[in-house]
Design an enzyme around this catalytic site. Structure first.
Site, short mmCIF file in Angstrom:
data_model
loop_
_atom_site.label_atom_id
_atom_site.label_comp_id
_atom_site.label_asym_id
_atom_site.label_seq_id
_atom_site.Cartn_x
_atom_site.Cartn_y
_atom_site.Cartn_z
N GLU A 43 0.87 -1.09 0.01
CA GLU A 43 -0.15 -0.27 -0.06
C GLU A 43 0.88 1.28 0.17
O GLU A 43 1.64 1.18 0.82
CB GLU A 43 -0.84 0.08 1.24
CG GLU A 43 -1.84 1.24 1.26
CD GLU A 43 -2.69 1.33 2.63
OE1 GLU A 43 -2.21 0.68 3.46
OE2 GLU A 43 -3.52 2.32 2.53
N ARG A 270 6.16 -12.50 9.08
CA ARG A 270 6.74 -11.28 8.82
C ARG A 270 8.13 -11.20 9.44
O ARG A 270 8.18 -12.03 10.70
CB ARG A 270 5.95 -10.09 9.23
CG ARG A 270 5.74 -9.91 10.69
CD ARG A 270 5.32 -8.61 11.34
NE ARG A 270 5.08 -7.62 10.13
CZ ARG A 270 3.70 -7.11 9.86
NH1 ARG A 270 2.70 -7.27 10.49
NH2 ARG A 270 3.69 -6.25 8.92
N LYS A 280 4.99 0.63 10.02
CA LYS A 280 4.95 1.80 9.23
C LYS A 280 4.26 3.06 9.97
O LYS A 280 4.74 4.08 10.10
CB LYS A 280 3.93 1.69 8.09
CG LYS A 280 4.61 1.24 6.82
CD LYS A 280 3.83 1.28 5.74
CE LYS A 280 4.20 0.57 4.40
NZ LYS A 280 3.17 0.47 3.53
#
Length: 567
Positions: A43, A270, A280
């Site tokens: 994104e 992850r 983020k």
RNA sequence: UGACCUGUGGUGUAAUUGGCAACACGUCUGACUCUGGAUCAGAAGAGUCCAAGUUCGAGCCUUGGCAGGUCAACCA
């Protein structure tokens, strides 16, 4: 000797992870007509970080390994968070890492029209409805993981009414939050994501690509599987937290797509790194609140930060291979990342002599106004990198730490009366220590042995130590920035939700302005990686506006050497 | 007290159709002095979450536990 110690037996010789095994099985059973197609779907709401690098290497790596393809797709379904700046930085970072999506650049926003049609189809199949309730109410009706939810009063609206309301939503008649489109699945499902999930919501924000064309936007769960389908993705690889979304992913594809082909979602863990914040949201906070100088601050775990810090794409890819891919949510020690850079830089980096904390040395028996050039090896591990000339003269700088007036027992470097070697140059002996009025050592007077040119004495006598140095009149004064970890040793790992700023290391950036490096550096702009011998790995920071070179140190000091000296 | 997922040295990853648990990082020791935080040599460190079972033999199979993670955003 035992190079295939990894147990894997793939053609490339690299380690097989569980996803590779899965793909091999799919291939064997004839799925997807032998096609392998992945995608990297960020994104564009921030810069990529080292965690994304793992995903990039995985997805593009799979394509390479199986002779398939990998798309770059921007998952831009939420205009309130996304920006073109991020799109550009992401493309730059993926390319820099060494991967190529060729002509397969996609945006979820390319599918807004088709997705909207699909929403209408769902309504027509009586599998979706418009809900007028607000977020709070909908949330409270969802129930809890252990208690079933209750159905919305609008759940059984007629298809016609739903169609009309959705149309009016699309035309902008309602405000944000007034209405949503929901899939009609099962409010009692043990999987929360199946309890009539929202698939379209009203957002009146400017989209970075579609502008103001739309005011309703699809949710991730609705858009992602369809995007995968349309792009012919065979293996849709995502992180572990999407495991519980998989039934929903499949539900949408099953109810909307008619062919036999199905993209398959596979989840992996992850990356978490010690001392490293990788959310983020938190990185954005560091940037916005000026705790760092932008997303590409060398202390940031972003790909652009690592790049400025001197990390090479190869080292990041090697790191990625080394950590493997599993479903176990673990924490990797940053030292493994640091090892990966050192390993690569040590083979490739130009050696340069430099002095970070200068102490002047005068060679009293060397003629004034004379200088000469000596040969220095550019990389002891790679002869093809050749040699360079290093100027030598009467006045030099050495590292302040390399001299001690009253040396302890195991200190072999320069002290009054001792002889040491200046690398690539001569043996020198310290005769006199010049101090200022505070008793601070400001200068050393030494004599050199002309017969020891090149670093060895014809009479075979040995010296205990070798120093590096620069010629004072020739050296380039430069600024050196020593970067350390942004977070200190107590910092929590991974994504744990704590006030992470408490753990910021105030010494994470030190700027040294009185540093001197060989003049060689000036002529070698294209070579941006250096190993300052004994001092660590540096790179020229082209970001500087100043004329003088600015160096970033890539790998933080470890204290084992200092410890050794204090014995 | 729901669903899904995961449990192998300090860390991460391996272990062919079940066959005495391997590799890397880290740690420690030593060597090397044209500087190493480099390189080389060596060492310590797990018996595979637990318990039963199947088997000549289980990290791999079965059953039952236990522990951890994820999920209740109109984020992705």
């Amino acid at each position: 000797m035992t190079e295939n110690s990894n147990g894997g037996n793939s053609e490339s010789g690299k380690k097989l992870n569980f996803i590779h095994v899965q793909i091999e099985e799919d291939l064997k059973s004839g799925k997807n007509n032998g096609r392998v197609h992945t995608r990297f779907p960020p994104e564009p709401n921030g810069y990529l970080h080292i965690g994304h690098a793992k995903s990039i290497c995985l997805n593009f790596g799979i394509a390479e390994k199986f002779g398939g393809k990998c798309n770059l797709r921007f998952d831009d379904t939420n205009p309130s968070k996304e920006e073109t700046e991020y799109v550009e930085s992401i493309m730059e970072d993926v390319r820099w890492l060494g991967f190529d999506w060729e002509d397969r650049l996609y945006y979820a926003s390319d599918y807004f029209g088709k997705l909207h049609d699909f929403a209408i189809q769902l309504i027509k199949k009586d599998l979706a409805y418009v809900d007028d309730q607000n977020a709070e109410t909908i949330s409270s009706q969802k129930g809890t993981p252990t208690r079933p939810g209750i159905e919305s009063p609008h759940r059984n609206r007629s298809i016609e009414e739903n169609l009309e309301l959705f149309q009016r939503m699309t035309e902008g008649e309602f405000d944000e939050g007034d209405k949503v489109l929901r899939a009609k699945i099962d409010m009692a499902s043990p999987n929360m994501h199946m309890r009539d999930p929202i698939i379209y919501r009203i957002i009146k924000a400017h989209h970075h690509r579609t502008g103001d064309k739309w005011c309703v936007y699809p949710m991730y769960d609705f858009a992602h599987g369809q995007s995968d389908f349309w792009e012919g993705i065979t293996h849709s690889i995502c992180t572990l937290e999407f495991e519980v979304h998989r039934p929903l992913y499949n539900w949408f594809v099953d109810h909307l797509q008619e062919t036999d082909y199905r993209p398959r979602q596979i989840e992996f863990a992850r990356l978490n790194l010690t001392y490293t914040v990788m959310s983020k949201r938190k990185l954005l906070e560091l940037v916005k609140d000026n705790h760092v100088n932008g997303w590409d601050d060398p202390r940031m775990p972003t790909i652009s930060g690592l790049r400025r810090r001197g990390y090479t794409p190869e080292s990041i890819r090697n790191f990625s291979d080394r950590i493997g891919v599993t479903k176990v949510d673990g924490v990797i020690d940053v030292s493994l990342l640091e090892y990966s850079v050192r390993e690569h830089l040590n083979k490739t980096a130009q050696r340069v002599m430099g002095v970070l904390n200068p102490l002047k040395v005068v060679i009293t028996n060397y003629p004034e106004n004379q200088s000469e050039e000596l040969d220095a090896i550019n990389n002891p591990e790679d002869e093809s990198m050749g040699v360079r000339k290093v100027p030598f003269s009467r006045e030099l700088y050495i590292e302040r730490d390399d001299f001690m007036e009253n040396p302890p027992r195991k200190f072999f470097r320069l002290s009054p009366g001792t002889e040491v070697r200046l690398r690539y140059a001569y043996f020198v002996t310290c005769n006199e220590v010049v101090k200022d009025e505070n008793g601070e050592v400001v200068e050393l007077h030494c004599t050199y042995d002309p017969a020891s040119k090149g670093g060895n004495s014809p009479d075979g006598r040995k010296v205990k130590s070798t120093l590096h140095w620069v010629s004072a009149p020739h050296a380039i004064k430069s600024e050196v920035r020593l970067y350390d970890r942004l977070f200190n040793d107590e910092s929590p790992d991974g994504h744990k939700d704590v006030d992470f700023k408490e753990f910021m290391n105030p010494d994470s950036l030190k700027v040294l302005t009185e540093c001197y490096v060989e003049p060689f550096v000036k002529d070698s702009r294209p070579l941006d990686h250096f190993q300052f011998e004994r001092l660590g790995y540096f790179n020229l920071d082209f970001d500087s506006t100043s004329e003088k070179p600015v160096f970033n140190r890539t790998v933080p000091l470890r204290d084992s050497w200092a410890k050794e000296m204090n014995k």
